[in-house]
Scaffold this active site. Structure first.
Site, PDB file in Angstrom:
ATOM      1  N   ARG A 284      -2.896   3.546   8.206  1.00 16.98           N
ATOM      2  CA  ARG A 284      -3.390   2.145   8.194  1.00 16.98           C
ATOM      3  C   ARG A 284      -2.118   0.973   7.708  1.00 16.98           C
ATOM      4  NH1 ARG A 284      -7.483   3.059   4.188  1.00 16.98           N
ATOM      5  NH2 ARG A 284      -8.319   4.862   3.895  1.00 16.98           N
TER       6      ARG A 284
ATOM      7  N   MET B 146      -5.270  -7.439   8.689  1.00 17.78           N
ATOM      8  CA  MET B 146      -4.295  -6.068   9.960  1.00 17.78           C
ATOM      9  C   MET B 146      -5.609  -4.676  10.079  1.00 17.78           C
ATOM     10  SD  MET B 146      -0.523  -7.019   9.429  1.00 17.78           S
ATOM     11  CE  MET B 146      -0.414  -6.432   7.700  1.00 17.78           C
TER      12      MET B 146
ATOM     13  N   CYS C  41       7.082 -39.194 -12.509  1.00 16.62           N
ATOM     14  CA  CYS C  41       5.261 -39.911 -13.030  1.00 16.62           C
ATOM     15  C   CYS C  41       4.658 -39.821 -11.618  1.00 16.62           C
ATOM     16  CB  CYS C  41       4.772 -41.799 -13.562  1.00 16.62           C
ATOM     17  SG  CYS C  41       5.590 -42.442 -12.343  1.00 16.62           S
TER      18      CYS C  41
ATOM     19  N   TYR D  50      10.464 -34.781 -19.251  1.00 14.57           N
ATOM     20  CA  TYR D  50       8.822 -34.332 -18.707  1.00 14.57           C
ATOM     21  C   TYR D  50       8.223 -34.794 -17.314  1.00 14.57           C
ATOM     22  CZ  TYR D  50       8.148 -39.282 -18.982  1.00 14.57           C
ATOM     23  OH  TYR D  50       8.906 -41.066 -18.094  1.00 14.57           O
TER      24      TYR D  50
ATOM     25  N   SER E 287      11.722 -42.946 -15.057  1.00 14.67           N
ATOM     26  CA  SER E 287      10.472 -42.395 -14.735  1.00 14.67           C
ATOM     27  C   SER E 287      10.832 -42.640 -13.502  1.00 14.67           C
ATOM     28  CB  SER E 287       9.279 -43.035 -15.331  1.00 14.67           C
ATOM     29  OG  SER E 287       7.862 -41.702 -14.742  1.00 14.67           O
TER      30      SER E 287
ATOM     31  N   LYS F 114       1.334  -1.137   0.192  1.00 11.98           N
ATOM     32  CA  LYS F 114      -0.081  -0.189  -0.293  1.00 11.98           C
ATOM     33  C   LYS F 114       0.764   1.572   0.179  1.00 11.98           C
ATOM     34  CE  LYS F 114      -3.523  -0.081   2.654  1.00 11.98           C
ATOM     35  NZ  LYS F 114      -4.688  -0.908   3.805  1.00 11.98           N
TER      36      LYS F 114
ATOM     37  N   ARG G  56      -3.619  -1.063  -6.024  1.00  7.46           N
ATOM     38  CA  ARG G  56      -3.036  -2.538  -6.266  1.00  7.46           C
ATOM     39  C   ARG G  56      -3.481  -2.698  -7.169  1.00  7.46           C
ATOM     40  NH1 ARG G  56      -6.153  -4.972  -1.057  1.00  7.46           N
ATOM     41  NH2 ARG G  56      -8.233  -4.874  -1.781  1.00  7.46           N
TER      42      ARG G  56
ATOM     43  N   GLY H 231      -7.993  -6.766   4.792  1.00  9.87           N
ATOM     44  CA  GLY H 231      -8.772  -6.580   6.198  1.00  9.87           C
ATOM     45  C   GLY H 231      -7.859  -8.202   7.147  1.00  9.87           C
TER      46      GLY H 231
ATOM     47  N   HIS I 156     -15.836  -9.595   2.155  1.00  9.15           N
ATOM     48  CA  HIS I 156     -15.095 -10.216   2.390  1.00  9.15           C
ATOM     49  C   HIS I 156     -15.233 -11.768   1.265  1.00  9.15           C
ATOM     50  CE1 HIS I 156     -13.618 -12.933   5.167  1.00  9.15           C
ATOM     51  NE2 HIS I 156     -12.420 -12.414   5.248  1.00  9.15           N
TER      52      HIS I 156
HETATM   53  C1  PEP Z   1       5.851 -43.146  -7.277  1.00  6.95           C
HETATM   54  O1  PEP Z   1       6.361 -44.381  -6.775  1.00  6.95           O
HETATM   55  O2  PEP Z   1       6.134 -42.072  -7.677  1.00  6.95           O
HETATM   56  C2  PEP Z   1       4.721 -43.798  -8.774  1.00  6.95           C
HETATM   57  C3  PEP Z   1       4.111 -43.175  -9.188  1.00  6.95           C
HETATM   58  O3  PEP Z   1       4.305 -45.191  -8.650  1.00  6.95           O
HETATM   59  P1  PEP Z   1       3.190 -45.141  -7.255  1.00  6.95           P
HETATM   60  O4  PEP Z   1       2.424 -44.068  -6.988  1.00  6.95           O
HETATM   61  O5  PEP Z   1       1.796 -46.182  -8.019  1.00  6.95           O
HETATM   62  O6  PEP Z   1       3.732 -46.477  -6.644  1.00  6.95           O
END
Ligand code: PEP
Ligand code: MG
Length: 898
Positions: free
Chosen positions: A104, A115, A848, A868, A780, A34, A348, A113, A464
């Site tokens: 303020r 403080m 993954c 990825y 992975s 502010k 802001r 809101g 709010h």
């Molecule tokens: C993991 O372990 O991150 C994974 C993707 O396999 P799961 O969650 O199926 O064990």
């Protein structure tokens, strides 16, 4: 960086106080958001009432030094005050021209809101008379005085708000008034006396009459408000560090309550709900700041100001344009008109819904105001979730009970609760609740967090509930005035319908509809702005984004969200299906290979159909299919249940045959069950000790692939072996997998490209990644298991047992199952990346685990150079955006370093 000022030519004194023309928008750390923006608006010549900012460093000093002001502070405040007095020609406590100020809070990050604020400071029994004389309006002066006493009494002297409110309504009742505006100067004078009595009784102190004393107490109170419970909760939810502290803004008061040519309001330079480019806001004539949000009178839409005070409106519209061009972003501002003259009190960056954020970012690129990279940085990845919230099925049949304002989009359904505490309690217990309140206040924050949606019977789009819900991405309907709440009986009435606590309602924050009972919800559509912004993100990002999908439906959804393949297809989910479980159990319980062959053959047929459907859905894109992972006993009935069943059969005198079959099953389950199944016979260990299961799966995958090739599709198959910790495990399974693949190719006379790789989800696998990479074309990282095994935290228990406490105590910054632990687990990933690329420079590397859909973790994946991330289909848009932001952030960091 601390600022030093040289005074008197010798002593070096720290500067804690900045006049509005001494700062700028860049100084948020020191002056708070502010304060920095008040300085910036002053700097670019906008009409800002004079004032000064006490820096966040003063607040930090205050708490670090036993709640004492820095030595230099008061002198600097007095000097700044003298300058305000000379610029305004008014004087603190003066009986001719009294100066009144607002005090303020204002942290670096906006905490709406949370403080404290005190308006009209400087009033006492004498200055109120002068104000009345100057304004020619006794009612106005005494109204200011009683408001000041109310605010100061509550915020600074910690007297309960309700006591003042009750005194006010008692007086109105006594006089038979409905509105505050009916109170006469005499009534207000009486009220001031009553307030003085309340303060004395509750705090044991007289209400301070000295303006300088009032100022000192107010500054202290604003510092103290940094640690009030609301602010602490808000900081925790929004991950705002405690160390920031708050600045204090002391500013000359201007009065919106000086008659019908005065007023006050809030405005956005674009519609914060839709992003549409139009002036948007609300105002009240003859009112002071808190009236707009207090909901005593209904604010008017900003366009109406054109009819009422044209000159001020035109000026405001011009300033809004200037501000947006200057800040290159949508602004949320506060203004006051004092006798026709416009003053700016705040600007802001405006909070907005995800839909609005997208539209604004895309429109601003088109308007040439910002570039694509800036547009991509403007969207909070987790906000995208809002767009993916369910909405009400347009084909559903339902009756709308009532309507309110469409304050925050998305539809939600849940049990009605009327108190924030109940919402918190039930929400934490896993219940879906809708918090229904007359209006919400910052004290309700814990309940809002746990609710699916919020319904208020009062308050506008800037109330709010509306602001907080939009920020949290929760559906909210505001100001549904037909909802008459009776907190005492925990019920509300809409016309002749009574809704009690626990009844289910559905609210639609996109349209403002309130519906009794459940309504079918559907996922929302992705609009053009969404697609365009994500297309820009795709141009920028380096990380690939795949989806975790186990079914043809999930695969199709992944494609809709433009995933570039499937990074994890967990085959065990297919085993769990009701029609398959008996065959799975028969295969597990079979005593000989021959006995097992038949159920496996049945499963082969079913799995083949699954894989064919997924490969078709992902035509041309890679599909990583993971071979069976969990321990076998997970597919068999529960050991405890079986024991009970055997006992019951015995008790009931069941046939010997029936009893023997059940006992055999019990013995089998007992044999298979393990003390630590997560560390037991699962993943590749299962593949090695029960080779026929993996062989069946590999055959199903490649027969399916051959089938779909024959139908003209292009399957891209990657076979993934789970839970490898020793390179020889992978070498062995790779060999047996390839044997089956070649058998299928021989049988079918077809050859298809494929890859074989592994998951890295054990520390040993990461540590020996160079050895493992010799046998793997891709890795992975299974960060769920890798987190479990690196920390030695059971992924099934730790989050419910002790992780929240660890986070509370600061032992862990975050739940590592949610946000990747870059220091430990991340170090292993980084090491595995480097080791594997030494032996196989072109190895594909992905993640993954759940972290693949979490923005901070995605940034890390980009930094260590993964190929990825793979996450649930609904998280794919978020991951695409977060991956692009990682690139822009990296570029900007390099730029700053230079
Ligand atoms: C993991 O372990 O991150 C994974 C993707 O396999 P799961 O969650 O199926 O064990
Ligand atoms: Mg795993």
């Amino acid at each position: 960086m601390s600022k030093l000022t040289i005074r008197g030519g010798s002593a070096v004194r720290k500067k804690y106080v900045y006049f509005f023309d001494e700062g700028n928008a860049e100084m948020r750390d020191l002056l708070g958001g502010k304060g920095a923006n008040l300085c910036e608006m002053t700097r670019i010549g906008l009409p800002v009432p004079p004032g000064f900012v006490i820096s966040t460093e003063a607040c930090i000093h205050y708490f670090e030094n036993g709640k004492k002001f820095p030595e230099e502070l008061w002198d600097q405040v007095m000097a700044a005050l003298a300058r305000v007095e000379s610029e305004t020609g008014k004087k603190f406590g003066d009986e001719e021209r009294p100066l009144l100020v607002s005090v303020r809070s204002g942290a670096k990050v906006s905490m709406p809101g949370m403080m404290d604020t005190v308006l009209n400071l400087g009033l006492n029994d004498e200055t109120v008379e002068t104000l009345s004389r100057i304004a020619g309006n006794q009612r106005f002066a005494y109204d200011c005085y009683r408001r000041f006493m109310q605010m100061f009494g509550n915020v600074v002297m910690e007297v309960k708000k309700d006591l003042f409110e009750h005194a006010l309504s008692d007086l109105k009742d006594k006089k038979g008034y409905k509105y505050d505006t009916e109170l006469t100067p005499v009534d207000l004078r009486e009220l001031v006396d009553t307030f003085k009595g309340i303060v004395k009784k509750e705090s044991g102190q007289e209400f301070p009459s000295q303006p300088l004393k009032q100022l000192e107490m107010a500054i202290r109170a604003v510092f103290e408000s940094w640690y009030n419970p609301r602010a602490i909760t808000y900081r925790k939810i929004n991950e705002i560090p405690e160390t920031l502290g708050t600045a204090v803004n002391v500013q000359t008061m201007v009065f919106g309550n000086m008659g019908e040519n005065s007023g006050t309001g809030v405005a956005f330079t674009r519609d914060p709900s839709t992003g549409e480019k139009k002036l948007y806001g609300e105002y009240l004539l003859n009112a002071q700041g808190e009236d707009v949000v207090a909901g005593i009178r209904t604010p008017q839409p900003l366009e109406k100001l054109k009819d009422e005070l044209l000159e001020a409106y035109d000026k405001l519209a011009g300033i809004m344009d200037t501000l947006e061009q200057h800040y290159e972003d949508m602004q949320d501002l506060e203004f006051t008109i004092e006798e026709g003259k416009l003053y700016m009190l705040q600007t802001r960056v405006g909070k907005r819904t995800a839909a609005a954020a997208l539209k604004i970012a895309v429109d601003m690129v088109e308007e040439g105001l910002i570039d694509k990279k800036t547009a991509v940085m403007r969207i909070d990845p987790s906000q995208l979730d809002q767009l993916l919230h369910p909405c009400i099925d347009p084909n559903a049949d339902f009756q709308v009970l009532t309507k309110g304002l469409n304050a925050s989009p998305g539809a939600a359904m849940g049990k009605v609760v009327f108190h924030a505490d109940t919402a918190e309690e039930m929400g934490k217990a896993g219940e879906m609740v809708i918090l229904v309140r007359w209006e919400t206040t910052p004290d309700d924050i814990h309940g809002l967090v746990q609710s699916q949606g919020i319904l208020t019977s009062h308050g506008g789009m800037t109330s709010h509930a509306a602001v907080v819900a939009r920020g949290m991405g929760k559906p909210c309907v505001c100001g549904a005035e037909e909802v008459k709440i009776d907190y005492a009986s925990k019920s509300c009435r809409v016309k002749d319908v009574v809704i009690r606590e626990g009844d289910i309602i559905t609210i639609d924050g996109t349209t403002g509809r309130v519906i009794l009972g459940e309504v079918p919800l559907i996922p929302p559509m992705i609009n053009e702005d969404f697609r365009r912004l994500l297309a820009w993100a795709d141009e920028i990002r380096k990380l690939g984004v795949r989806a975790n999908a186990d079914t043809p439906e999930d695969a199709a959804r992944s494609r809709d969200f433009e995933a570039e393949g499937i990074g994890l297809c967990r085959t065990e989910h297919m085993f769990m299906a009701e029609d398959r479980l008996p065959h799975v159990q028969a295969a597990i319980l079979a005593k000989t290979d021959e006995e097992r062959a038949e159920p496996l053959q049945k499963l082969l047929k079913m799995q083949k159909e699954d894989f064919a459907a997924i490969l078709k859905a992902m035509n041309g894109l890679p599909v990583t299919i993971r071979l069976l992972d969990p321990p076998l006993h997970e597919f068999l009935p529960n050991l405890g249940d079986l024991r009970v069943e055997v006992a019951e059969l015995k008790h009931r005198g069941a046939s010997l045959e029936e009893l023997a079959a059940k006992e055999e099953l019990l013995a089998n389950v007992r044999t298979l069950s393990e003390a630590n199944p997560m560390l037991g016979l699962r993943g590749c260990r299962l593949g090695i000790t029960r080779p026929d299961i993996y062989q069946m799966q590999v055959r199903a995958i490649f027969e399916a692939a051959c089938d779909v090739v024959e139908e003209g599709y292009e399957p891209v198959v990657e076979v993934m072996i789970p839970l490898v910790g020793i390179d020889k495990e992978l070498a062995l399974l790779k060999e047996s997998t390839e044997k089956v693949i070649h058998q299928v190719f021989e049988e079918r006379g077809i050859r298809i490209g494929y890859k074989i790789g592994t998951m890295i989800e054990l520390p040993r696998a990461a540590l020996t990644a160079d050895e493992i990479a010799k046998h793997a074309e891709f890795f992975s990282f299974g960060t769920n298991d890798l987190t479990q095994t690196t920390f030695g935290f059971s992924r099934d228990d730790a989050e419910g047992k002790f992780i929240p406490e660890y986070v509370e105590l600061g032992i862990l910054e975050k739940n590592p199952f949610e946000v990747l632990d870059t220091e430990g687990v991340g170090k292993l990933i980084d090491m595995a990346v480097k080791l594997s690329r030494q032996v196989r420079p072109d190895i594909k590397l992905g993640v993954c685990g759940e972290h693949g859909g979490e923005p901070k973790s995605i940034k890390f994946c980009h930094q260590v150079g993964l190929t990825y991330v793979s996450c649930s289909p609904f998280r794919v848009p978020l991951a695409r955006l977060a991956a692009a932001q990682a690139v822009v952030e990296e570029e900007r960091e390099v730029f700053i370093d230079k």
